[in-house]
Write a protein that holds these residues in place. Structure first.
Motif, PDB file in Angstrom:
ATOM      1  N   VAL A  18      32.953   3.181  18.268  1.00  0.00           N
ATOM      2  CA  VAL A  18      31.942   2.248  18.800  1.00  0.00           C
ATOM      3  C   VAL A  18      30.664   2.401  17.987  1.00  0.00           C
ATOM      4  N   ASN A  19      30.195   1.305  17.436  1.00  0.00           N
ATOM      5  CA  ASN A  19      28.979   1.326  16.612  1.00  0.00           C
ATOM      6  C   ASN A  19      28.159   0.082  16.888  1.00  0.00           C
ATOM      7  N   SER A  20      26.947   0.060  16.326  1.00  0.00           N
ATOM      8  CA  SER A  20      26.120  -1.145  16.459  1.00  0.00           C
ATOM      9  C   SER A  20      25.648  -1.616  15.091  1.00  0.00           C
ATOM     10  N   VAL A  21      25.274  -2.892  15.024  1.00  0.00           N
ATOM     11  CA  VAL A  21      24.488  -3.391  13.902  1.00  0.00           C
ATOM     12  C   VAL A  21      23.124  -3.773  14.464  1.00  0.00           C
TER      13      VAL A  21
ATOM     14  N   PRO B  70       9.795  -4.849   3.258  1.00  0.00           N
ATOM     15  CA  PRO B  70       9.752  -4.439   1.857  1.00  0.00           C
ATOM     16  C   PRO B  70      10.478  -5.413   0.921  1.00  0.00           C
ATOM     17  N   MET B  71      11.566  -6.030   1.399  1.00  0.00           N
ATOM     18  CA  MET B  71      12.314  -6.950   0.531  1.00  0.00           C
ATOM     19  C   MET B  71      11.787  -8.376   0.628  1.00  0.00           C
ATOM     20  N   ARG B  72      10.687  -8.546   1.414  1.00  0.00           N
ATOM     21  CA  ARG B  72      10.037  -9.868   1.558  1.00  0.00           C
ATOM     22  C   ARG B  72      11.019 -10.949   2.001  1.00  0.00           C
ATOM     23  N   LYS B  73      11.933 -10.560   2.879  1.00  0.00           N
ATOM     24  CA  LYS B  73      12.872 -11.563   3.401  1.00  0.00           C
ATOM     25  C   LYS B  73      13.384 -11.110   4.760  1.00  0.00           C
ATOM     26  N   PHE B  74      13.971 -12.049   5.501  1.00  0.00           N
ATOM     27  CA  PHE B  74      14.710 -11.728   6.719  1.00  0.00           C
ATOM     28  C   PHE B  74      16.174 -11.502   6.322  1.00  0.00           C
ATOM     29  N   ALA B  75      17.033 -11.281   7.322  1.00  0.00           N
ATOM     30  CA  ALA B  75      18.467 -11.127   7.027  1.00  0.00           C
ATOM     31  C   ALA B  75      19.163 -12.481   7.150  1.00  0.00           C
ATOM     32  N   GLU B  76      20.221 -12.639   6.375  1.00  0.00           N
ATOM     33  CA  GLU B  76      21.062 -13.833   6.481  1.00  0.00           C
ATOM     34  C   GLU B  76      22.204 -13.538   7.448  1.00  0.00           C
ATOM     35  N   VAL B  77      22.738 -14.588   8.051  1.00  0.00           N
ATOM     36  CA  VAL B  77      23.887 -14.423   8.959  1.00  0.00           C
ATOM     37  C   VAL B  77      25.001 -13.643   8.251  1.00  0.00           C
ATOM     38  N   GLU B  78      25.251 -13.991   7.005  1.00  0.00           N
ATOM     39  CA  GLU B  78      26.339 -13.356   6.249  1.00  0.00           C
ATOM     40  C   GLU B  78      26.129 -11.840   6.101  1.00  0.00           C
ATOM     41  N   ASP B  79      24.870 -11.417   5.949  1.00  0.00           N
ATOM     42  CA  ASP B  79      24.587  -9.977   5.812  1.00  0.00           C
ATOM     43  C   ASP B  79      25.010  -9.234   7.082  1.00  0.00           C
ATOM     44  N   VAL B  80      24.714  -9.845   8.222  1.00  0.00           N
ATOM     45  CA  VAL B  80      25.059  -9.206   9.506  1.00  0.00           C
ATOM     46  C   VAL B  80      26.577  -9.192   9.684  1.00  0.00           C
ATOM     47  N   VAL B  81      27.210 -10.322   9.363  1.00  0.00           N
ATOM     48  CA  VAL B  81      28.670 -10.410   9.504  1.00  0.00           C
ATOM     49  C   VAL B  81      29.345  -9.351   8.634  1.00  0.00           C
ATOM     50  N   ASN B  82      28.865  -9.167   7.410  1.00  0.00           N
ATOM     51  CA  ASN B  82      29.488  -8.172   6.516  1.00  0.00           C
ATOM     52  C   ASN B  82      29.423  -6.768   7.113  1.00  0.00           C
ATOM     53  N   SER B  83      28.283  -6.431   7.735  1.00  0.00           N
ATOM     54  CA  SER B  83      28.171  -5.097   8.343  1.00  0.00           C
ATOM     55  C   SER B  83      29.075  -4.973   9.567  1.00  0.00           C
ATOM     56  N   ILE B  84      29.191  -6.055  10.329  1.00  0.00           N
ATOM     57  CA  ILE B  84      30.101  -6.033  11.495  1.00  0.00           C
ATOM     58  C   ILE B  84      31.539  -5.794  11.013  1.00  0.00           C
ATOM     59  N   LEU B  85      31.946  -6.540   9.990  1.00  0.00           N
ATOM     60  CA  LEU B  85      33.331  -6.405   9.500  1.00  0.00           C
ATOM     61  C   LEU B  85      33.585  -5.002   8.958  1.00  0.00           C
ATOM     62  N   PHE B  86      32.602  -4.440   8.274  1.00  0.00           N
ATOM     63  CA  PHE B  86      32.742  -3.072   7.755  1.00  0.00           C
ATOM     64  C   PHE B  86      32.983  -2.097   8.914  1.00  0.00           C
ATOM     65  N   LEU B  87      32.173  -2.223   9.972  1.00  0.00           N
ATOM     66  CA  LEU B  87      32.310  -1.294  11.109  1.00  0.00           C
ATOM     67  C   LEU B  87      33.605  -1.527  11.886  1.00  0.00           C
ATOM     68  N   LEU B  88      34.111  -2.752  11.873  1.00  0.00           N
ATOM     69  CA  LEU B  88      35.400  -3.014  12.542  1.00  0.00           C
ATOM     70  C   LEU B  88      36.563  -2.434  11.741  1.00  0.00           C
ATOM     71  N   SER B  89      36.367  -2.310  10.445  1.00  0.00           N
ATOM     72  CA  SER B  89      37.491  -1.991   9.562  1.00  0.00           C
ATOM     73  C   SER B  89      37.674  -0.487   9.379  1.00  0.00           C
ATOM     74  N   ASP B  90      38.814  -0.132   8.794  1.00  0.00           N
ATOM     75  CA  ASP B  90      39.095   1.272   8.487  1.00  0.00           C
ATOM     76  C   ASP B  90      38.198   1.817   7.377  1.00  0.00           C
ATOM     77  N   ARG B  91      37.446   0.966   6.702  1.00  0.00           N
ATOM     78  CA  ARG B  91      36.513   1.456   5.674  1.00  0.00           C
ATOM     79  C   ARG B  91      35.430   2.335   6.299  1.00  0.00           C
ATOM     80  N   SER B  92      35.282   2.230   7.620  1.00  0.00           N
ATOM     81  CA  SER B  92      34.293   3.077   8.323  1.00  0.00           C
ATOM     82  C   SER B  92      35.023   4.020   9.290  1.00  0.00           C
TER      83      SER B  92
END
Ligand code: NDP
Length: 244
Positions: free
Chosen positions: A174-177, A205-227
């Motif tokens: 169980v993890n969070s983004v 610091p990066m002078r930007k907000f997050a994109e939907v895709e950035d959040v989705v990528n982290s969710i998929l990483f945490l769902l997967s065996d890569r984590s």
């Protein structure tokens, strides 16, 4: 990073719009069978047209009994994304009981309830699982008028750890983004004033907000065996905000 979720069943809450919708689509594209849970039926109808095979479930997750009825018989689930939330803005001193209750019922209590149902099923089947709670950077820093919303996300940090501790022996991670602003419908509703939006972006610091895709990528990483050895943790998707 190409992830493969073939043969797995995923359930995504708040899948009608924004981050949840993009997550449901990405999971299906990566081979998972997806149950998409949301409140507005029209969103689920359009998602089903876009992604045939997605199983829609229309329910208000703030309603305990309705959620029990809608999801009590949900089939096997291997991957759960607790994403549905409301961001109801009120100054702390004016925050009403209704706003407090609605915020906690949708953003936190439904995470308890849906996770209990899904985790019980995983344990009965004797299979491993991964749960991702979509939290926010405001679990750690807050903004004016977000007392109730921030409190739900702060509580989600400890709920994530508690679930990780008790479900870990069953091989359920169980993890969070924790994203910064994402300009979805929710992000645009909270940030109405262009000048304060510009100033807030400049404080990253990066002078930007997050994109939907950035959040989705982290969710998929945490769902997967890569984590595979990560549990009780959170990934900041904050363009460096908390480092500043
Ligand atoms: P959106 O408002 O764009 O989408 C939220 C989705 O959740 C909608 O489909 C909505 O359905 C659904 N939902 C809300 N309440 C319920 C409910 N009671 N029952 C069932 N479904 C419900 O939000 P985002 O995509 O931006 O947010 C997704 C997650 O990301 C949330 O947990 C949010 O707190 C978090 N987050 C968002 C940030 C942002 O700036 N956008 C920043 C940090 C975190 P409907 O519209 O029909 O109510």
């Amino acid at each position: 990073m190409q992830l493969n979720f073939s043969g797995l069943q995923a359930l995504v809450t708040g899948a009608g719009k924004g981050i949840g919708r993009a997550t449901a689509k990405a999971l299906q594209a990566s081979g998972a069978r997806v149950v998409a849970v949301s409140r507005t039926n029209a969103d689920l109808v359009s998602l089903s047209k876009e992604c045939p095979g997605v199983e829609p479930v229309c329910v208000d997750l703030g309603d305990w009994e309705a959620t029990e009825r809608a999801l009590g018989g949900v089939g096997p689930v291997d991957l759960l994304v607790n994403n549905a939330a409301v961001a109801l803005t009120q100054p702390f001193l004016d925050t009403s009981k209704e706003v407090f209750d609605r915020s906690f019922n949708v953003n936190l209590r439904s995470v308890f309830q849906v996770s209990q149902m899904v985790a019980r099923g995983m344990i009965e089947r004797g299979v491993p699982g991964s749960i991702v709670n979509v939290s926010s950077m405001v679990a750690y820093v807050t903004y004016p008028n977000l007392a109730a919303y921030s409190a739900t996300k702060g509580a989600m940090t400890m709920l994530t750890k508690a679930m990780a501790m008790e479900l870990g022996p069953h091989k359920i991670r169980v993890n969070s983004v924790n994203p910064t602003v994402v300009l979805t419908a929710m992000g645009q509703k909270v940030l109405r004033d262009p000048e304060s939006t510009r100033k807030l972006k400049e404080r990253h610091p990066m002078r930007k907000f997050a994109e939907v895709e950035d959040v989705v990528n982290s969710i998929l990483f945490l769902l997967s065996d890569r984590s595979a050895s990560t549990s009780g943790s959170g990934i900041l998707v904050d363009a460096g905000y908390l480092a500043s």
